[in-house]
Design a protein around this motif. Structure first.
Motif, short mmCIF file in Angstrom:
data_model
loop_
_atom_site.label_atom_id
_atom_site.label_comp_id
_atom_site.label_asym_id
_atom_site.label_seq_id
_atom_site.Cartn_x
_atom_site.Cartn_y
_atom_site.Cartn_z
N GLY A 31 6.47 30.50 42.46
CA GLY A 31 7.24 29.60 41.60
C GLY A 31 7.50 30.16 40.22
N VAL A 32 6.76 31.20 39.81
CA VAL A 32 6.86 31.69 38.44
C VAL A 32 7.12 33.19 38.40
N SER A 33 6.26 33.97 39.03
CA SER A 33 6.24 35.42 38.83
C SER A 33 6.99 36.17 39.93
N PRO A 34 7.50 37.38 39.61
CA PRO A 34 8.05 38.24 40.66
C PRO A 34 6.95 38.69 41.61
N LYS A 48 2.02 41.11 42.49
CA LYS A 48 2.47 39.96 41.71
C LYS A 48 2.48 40.33 40.23
N PHE A 49 3.65 40.34 39.62
CA PHE A 49 3.78 40.66 38.20
C PHE A 49 3.43 39.42 37.39
N ASN A 50 2.62 39.63 36.35
CA ASN A 50 2.08 38.48 35.64
C ASN A 50 1.81 38.86 34.19
N GLU A 51 1.49 37.87 33.37
CA GLU A 51 1.05 38.13 32.01
C GLU A 51 -0.26 38.91 32.02
N TYR A 52 -0.44 39.75 31.00
CA TYR A 52 -1.67 40.53 30.88
C TYR A 52 -2.90 39.62 30.99
N ALA A 53 -2.91 38.53 30.22
CA ALA A 53 -4.08 37.66 30.19
C ALA A 53 -4.36 37.04 31.55
N LEU A 54 -3.31 36.60 32.24
CA LEU A 54 -3.50 35.97 33.54
C LEU A 54 -3.94 36.98 34.61
N SER A 55 -3.42 38.20 34.53
CA SER A 55 -3.78 39.21 35.52
C SER A 55 -5.28 39.49 35.49
N PHE A 56 -5.81 39.74 34.31
CA PHE A 56 -7.24 40.05 34.22
C PHE A 56 -8.09 38.82 34.46
N THR A 146 2.07 29.51 31.99
CA THR A 146 3.06 29.73 33.04
C THR A 146 4.38 29.02 32.73
N GLN A 147 4.32 27.87 32.05
CA GLN A 147 5.56 27.20 31.65
C GLN A 147 6.34 28.06 30.67
N GLY A 266 13.32 31.49 33.82
CA GLY A 266 12.33 32.17 34.64
C GLY A 266 12.94 33.16 35.59
N TYR A 267 12.07 33.95 36.24
CA TYR A 267 12.52 34.97 37.19
C TYR A 267 13.08 34.32 38.45
N ASN A 268 12.38 33.32 38.98
CA ASN A 268 12.82 32.63 40.19
C ASN A 268 13.68 31.41 39.85
N PRO A 269 14.51 30.94 40.77
CA PRO A 269 15.34 29.76 40.50
C PRO A 269 14.49 28.53 40.19
N PRO A 270 15.02 27.59 39.42
CA PRO A 270 14.26 26.37 39.11
C PRO A 270 14.10 25.51 40.35
N PRO A 271 13.04 24.71 40.41
CA PRO A 271 12.88 23.80 41.55
C PRO A 271 14.01 22.79 41.61
N GLN A 272 14.35 22.40 42.81
CA GLN A 272 15.46 21.47 43.02
C GLN A 272 15.01 20.04 43.24
N ARG A 273 13.68 19.86 43.46
CA ARG A 273 13.21 18.50 43.68
C ARG A 273 11.75 18.39 43.26
#
Length: 273
Positions: A31-34, A48-56, A146-147, A266-273
């Protein structure tokens, strides 16, 4: 997190796995990352590509949960030109979402969620003082970060303040706070085998965590799943708060989606519902 081209992400993956081939997106994107899959000589890897802080942070979460015998991915972290990505061996079990597309019955879906709750119980048995990541200890911290990866900071911070108001009240427990069909892996016999998306493992108010599960739960037997949850955990939920919260979220969902779609980055399309 800065967005890059597909060629950049593929170059990053090749830097970590130089003998790899067939870099592609999975059928179910995050829903967020590539997220990519790649074949390597030893196995298929998830990247999964992510923020530095979240990855570690997620690597530390993975290690902690593995010690508690919780079935989750074993995460490694790689860097490429100041971009960070997590990797872990791909599990060939399909997501519950995919099984639903192939015709899983309501009984099978319910049973898979019951088994996911049993896995959740193992997570909740880890004492909160044992969970001391350097970043994003609380569910609201992860939610806000993530937001910001998909919405303007001011809106992300506003959402984060509301999340914190409700998720950090009362007793806090370590939980997977996004138990939904795309994060539950299920084998061919319809047994839940693993939880994915370790961004979502953090300290949270239990009733709020259950509310987030029910918000996207695909069946209508909310009372029955809460009965099973209480029996499994051997403690009561604040059902009035959960039901009221669900009604509020349902009433504001349409305008929220419209606002998100207008401001989405964001990288991915926004949620539709």
């Amino acid at each position: 997190m800065q967005k890059h081209s597909e060629d950049f992400y593929k170059a990053a993956i090749k830097s970590a796995f130089p003998n790899s081939w067939a870099i592609r997106h999975p059928n179910i994107c995050g829903g967020v990352s590539p997220i990519f899959l790649v074949n390597t000589p030893s196995c298929v890897q998830v990247c999964k590509f992510n923020e530095y802080a979240l990855s570690f942070r997620n690597r530390a979460v993975s290690q902690l949960l593995e010690l508690a015998d919780v079935p989750v991915p074993r995460i490694s972290v790689h860097a490429y030109l100041n971009t960070w990505f997590e990797t872990y061996p791909y599990c060939h079990d399909k997501t519950l979402y995919e099984h639903i597309q192939y015709g899983a019955t309501d009984t099978q879906i319910f049973n898979a969620f019951k088994q996911a709750i049993e896995i959740q119980k193992k997570i909740t048995e880890i004492r909160p003082d044992k969970f001391q990541p350097k970043f994003c200890r609380y569910a609201s911290d992860v939610f806000t970060m993530t937001q910001k990866m998909r919405l303007p900071p001011a809106l992300a911070n506003a959402y984060g303040m509301v999340h914190k108001l409700f998720s950090q009240r009362g007793e806090m427990r370590l939980m997977h706070n996004d138990l939904q069909v795309q994060n539950i892996l299920v084998d061919e016999k319809m047994n839940a085998t693993r939880l994915i998306d370790l961004d979502s493992v953090a300290l949270c108010n239990e009733s709020f965590s259950v509310l987030t599960m029910l918000r996207v739960y695909p069946l209508n037997n909310h009372n029955e799943i809460m009965d099973f949850y209480e029996d499994t955990m051997q403690r009561k939920l604040n059902r009035n708060a959960i039901i009221t919260g669900l009604q509020i979220l349902q009433s504001i969902r349409a305008p929220q989606l419209k606002l998100n779609q207008m401001l989405w980055r964001g990288y991915n399309p926004p949620p539709q519902r």
